[in-house]
Design a protein around this motif. Structure first.
Motif, PDB file in Angstrom:
ATOM      1  N   PHE A 200     132.502  42.857  16.707  1.00 14.84           N
ATOM      2  CA  PHE A 200     131.927  43.894  17.569  1.00 14.84           C
ATOM      3  C   PHE A 200     130.917  44.752  16.816  1.00 14.84           C
ATOM      4  CE2 PHE A 200     132.448  48.418  18.936  1.00 14.84           C
ATOM      5  CZ  PHE A 200     131.662  48.342  20.083  1.00 14.84           C
ATOM      6  N   VAL A 201     131.309  45.350  15.705  1.00 14.48           N
ATOM      7  CA  VAL A 201     130.419  46.287  15.014  1.00 14.48           C
ATOM      8  C   VAL A 201     129.200  45.585  14.421  1.00 14.48           C
ATOM      9  CG1 VAL A 201     132.281  47.927  14.553  1.00 14.48           C
ATOM     10  CG2 VAL A 201     131.732  46.178  12.848  1.00 14.48           C
ATOM     11  N   SER A 202     129.296  44.281  14.149  1.00 14.02           N
ATOM     12  CA  SER A 202     128.162  43.558  13.573  1.00 14.02           C
ATOM     13  C   SER A 202     126.994  43.451  14.549  1.00 14.02           C
ATOM     14  CB  SER A 202     128.589  42.159  13.129  1.00 14.02           C
ATOM     15  OG  SER A 202     128.958  41.356  14.244  1.00 14.02           O
ATOM     16  N   LEU A 203     127.250  43.705  15.831  1.00 16.73           N
ATOM     17  CA  LEU A 203     126.169  43.667  16.818  1.00 16.73           C
ATOM     18  C   LEU A 203     125.231  44.866  16.696  1.00 16.73           C
ATOM     19  CD1 LEU A 203     128.225  42.488  19.934  1.00 16.73           C
ATOM     20  CD2 LEU A 203     126.708  41.112  18.513  1.00 16.73           C
ATOM     21  N   PHE A 204     125.681  45.919  16.030  1.00 17.45           N
ATOM     22  CA  PHE A 204     124.858  47.130  15.865  1.00 17.45           C
ATOM     23  C   PHE A 204     124.045  46.992  14.573  1.00 17.45           C
ATOM     24  CE2 PHE A 204     128.339  48.171  18.637  1.00 17.45           C
ATOM     25  CZ  PHE A 204     127.761  48.955  19.617  1.00 17.45           C
ATOM     26  N   LYS A 205     123.013  46.192  14.644  1.00 20.06           N
ATOM     27  CA  LYS A 205     122.232  45.842  13.460  1.00 20.06           C
ATOM     28  C   LYS A 205     121.244  46.947  13.100  1.00 20.06           C
ATOM     29  CE  LYS A 205     122.463  40.932  14.712  1.00 20.06           C
ATOM     30  NZ  LYS A 205     123.524  40.611  13.746  1.00 20.06           N
ATOM     31  N   ASP A 206     120.868  46.987  11.826  1.00 20.69           N
ATOM     32  CA  ASP A 206     119.962  48.024  11.337  1.00 20.69           C
ATOM     33  C   ASP A 206     118.578  47.959  11.978  1.00 20.69           C
ATOM     34  OD1 ASP A 206     121.871  49.108   9.648  1.00 20.69           O
ATOM     35  OD2 ASP A 206     121.287  47.867   7.938  1.00 20.69           O
ATOM     36  N   GLU A 207     118.223  46.831  12.538  1.00 21.75           N
ATOM     37  CA  GLU A 207     116.894  46.689  13.149  1.00 21.75           C
ATOM     38  C   GLU A 207     116.734  47.551  14.392  1.00 21.75           C
ATOM     39  OE1 GLU A 207     116.960  42.673  15.666  1.00 21.75           O
ATOM     40  OE2 GLU A 207     118.003  42.474  13.742  1.00 21.75           O
ATOM     41  N   TYR A 208     117.843  47.981  14.983  1.00 20.66           N
ATOM     42  CA  TYR A 208     117.763  48.817  16.174  1.00 20.66           C
ATOM     43  C   TYR A 208     117.634  50.284  15.750  1.00 20.66           C
ATOM     44  CZ  TYR A 208     119.466  44.572  18.375  1.00 20.66           C
ATOM     45  OH  TYR A 208     119.608  43.271  18.777  1.00 20.66           O
ATOM     46  N   LYS A 209     116.609  50.920  16.252  1.00 20.82           N
ATOM     47  CA  LYS A 209     116.335  52.317  15.896  1.00 20.82           C
ATOM     48  C   LYS A 209     116.731  53.234  17.044  1.00 20.82           C
ATOM     49  CE  LYS A 209     114.591  50.745  12.107  1.00 20.82           C
ATOM     50  NZ  LYS A 209     115.404  50.806  10.879  1.00 20.82           N
ATOM     51  N   LEU A 210     117.328  54.345  16.695  1.00 15.60           N
ATOM     52  CA  LEU A 210     117.768  55.313  17.681  1.00 15.60           C
ATOM     53  C   LEU A 210     116.974  56.600  17.551  1.00 15.60           C
ATOM     54  CD1 LEU A 210     121.659  54.930  17.394  1.00 15.60           C
ATOM     55  CD2 LEU A 210     120.142  53.853  19.073  1.00 15.60           C
ATOM     56  N   SER A 211     116.798  57.274  18.665  1.00 10.54           N
ATOM     57  CA  SER A 211     116.191  58.604  18.687  1.00 10.54           C
ATOM     58  C   SER A 211     116.870  59.394  19.789  1.00 10.54           C
ATOM     59  CB  SER A 211     114.681  58.512  18.948  1.00 10.54           C
ATOM     60  OG  SER A 211     114.426  57.865  20.180  1.00 10.54           O
ATOM     61  N   LYS A 212     116.574  60.658  19.870  1.00 14.27           N
ATOM     62  CA  LYS A 212     117.158  61.471  20.924  1.00 14.27           C
ATOM     63  C   LYS A 212     116.758  60.913  22.280  1.00 14.27           C
ATOM     64  CE  LYS A 212     117.735  66.265  22.369  1.00 14.27           C
ATOM     65  NZ  LYS A 212     117.390  67.685  22.090  1.00 14.27           N
ATOM     66  N   GLY A 213     117.749  60.686  23.133  1.00 10.02           N
ATOM     67  CA  GLY A 213     117.491  60.097  24.439  1.00 10.02           C
ATOM     68  C   GLY A 213     117.726  58.603  24.509  1.00 10.02           C
ATOM     69  N   SER A 214     117.920  57.940  23.360  1.00  6.10           N
ATOM     70  CA  SER A 214     118.219  56.502  23.363  1.00  6.10           C
ATOM     71  C   SER A 214     119.517  56.233  24.119  1.00  6.10           C
ATOM     72  CB  SER A 214     118.343  55.976  21.936  1.00  6.10           C
ATOM     73  OG  SER A 214     117.116  56.048  21.244  1.00  6.10           O
ATOM     74  N   VAL A 215     119.587  55.072  24.759  1.00  6.24           N
ATOM     75  CA  VAL A 215     120.745  54.731  25.587  1.00  6.24           C
ATOM     76  C   VAL A 215     121.427  53.474  25.057  1.00  6.24           C
ATOM     77  CG1 VAL A 215     121.489  53.959  27.883  1.00  6.24           C
ATOM     78  CG2 VAL A 215     119.826  55.815  27.663  1.00  6.24           C
ATOM     79  N   ILE A 216     122.733  53.546  24.911  1.00 11.29           N
ATOM     80  CA  ILE A 216     123.580  52.403  24.572  1.00 11.29           C
ATOM     81  C   ILE A 216     124.550  52.211  25.725  1.00 11.29           C
ATOM     82  CG2 ILE A 216     125.313  51.475  22.979  1.00 11.29           C
ATOM     83  CD1 ILE A 216     124.093  53.236  20.795  1.00 11.29           C
TER      84      ILE A 216
END
Length: 275
Positions: A200-216
């Motif tokens: 499960f946690v391996s799906l959250f890869k470093d290539e994905y960038k988050l900012s305020k307002g990002s949705v998961i």
């Protein structure tokens, strides 16, 4: 101030009117300010209630533009952060309630990490209606068995996370889920769940960038398939009942991230079942 005019033929030499008293001037200013504040309050109240605001013939003053976000209603907005959620998620799932995930830094400073909304498919909730419809709403709102069934049954649900902490990294999300989901997997499935957790946690890869307002979005689909999307992009899916149950338990279980949100969500479930 009202000006009085009289025919000059009758009163040829009227003395000039006395200057207004300071107390009268202050009272007039206070009355004008109070009227402006009341109008602003009406603008907010009418907008939040869904009623159209009046459109004056002349351009409106600045205070008249105050309102809630377009399309937002009080039940769709997490009040501490102002994060707004759609009334329906993908597939027509209905919003049951909103809440807030907080954390502390070094046990001292509390920060708001993300707001969340929990959604459920109306047609799937019929599974619960058949069992609980005869019970009163007041009892359903307190029923641990109702929540247990919602966690375990094959009911399509979505948890939508909206980032409110602008400095949150995907690595921090991965670490937080490793701890929180890991504790739930241990609770429901015992110690033999480490491989499932890593998948499960391996799906959250470093290539994905988050900012305020990002949705998961974390969605339980039919047959207990967990689907994960970040920023509208599906990043993977895992078919596992235990994993779906463990993630939903974070938000509506007996030790939720936000207790008041869990109570509101359960209240919505009770109302839908009784409808």
């Amino acid at each position: 101030m009202v000006s009085l005019r009289f025919p000059t033929a009758t009163f040829a030499h009227l003395p000039p009117p006395p200057p207004p008293h300071r107390t009268a001037i202050a009272a007039a200013i206070a009355a004008a300010a109070a009227a402006a504040a009341a109008a602003a309050s009406f603008s907010l109240t009418a907008k939040s209630a869904g009623r159209p605001l009046p459109h004056p013939a002349h351009s409106a003053p600045l205070w008249a533009s105050l309102s809630l976000a377009d399309g937002a209603t009080p039940g769709n907005v997490e009040p501490r952060t102002g994060a707004a959620f759609p009334a329906e998620a993908a597939g027509g799932r209905r919003l049951l309630g909103v809440g807030l995930r907080k954390t502390t830094i070094l046990g001292l400073k509390s920060i708001d990490v993300y707001a969340f909304g929990v959604y459920a498919d109306d047609s799937d909730l019929k599974q619960l209606r058949d069992k609980y419809q005869k019970l009163p709403v007041s009892e359903l709102k307190e029923s641990a068995e109702l929540i247990s069934d919602a966690l375990e049954r094959d009911i399509r649900m979505t948890v939508r996370l909206q980032i409110v902490y602008g400095r949150l990294s995907i690595g921090s999300v991965r670490s937080a889920f490793e701890k929180s989901v890991g504790s739930r997997l241990l609770k429901f499935g015992g110690p033999d769940t480490k491989e499932l957790l890593q998948s499960f946690v391996s799906l959250f890869k470093d290539e994905y960038k988050l900012s305020k307002g990002s949705v998961i979005e974390l969605s339980r689909e039919s047959n207990h398939v967990l689907k994960i999307s970040i920023g509208g992009e599906e990043v993977g899916s895992i078919q596992n009942k235990l994993l779906c149950q463990s993630i939903l338990d974070l938000y509506i279980g007996d030790d939720p991230f936000d207790r008041s949100a869990k109570d509101n969500i359960q209240g919505s479930l009770a109302s839908i079942i009784k409808a």
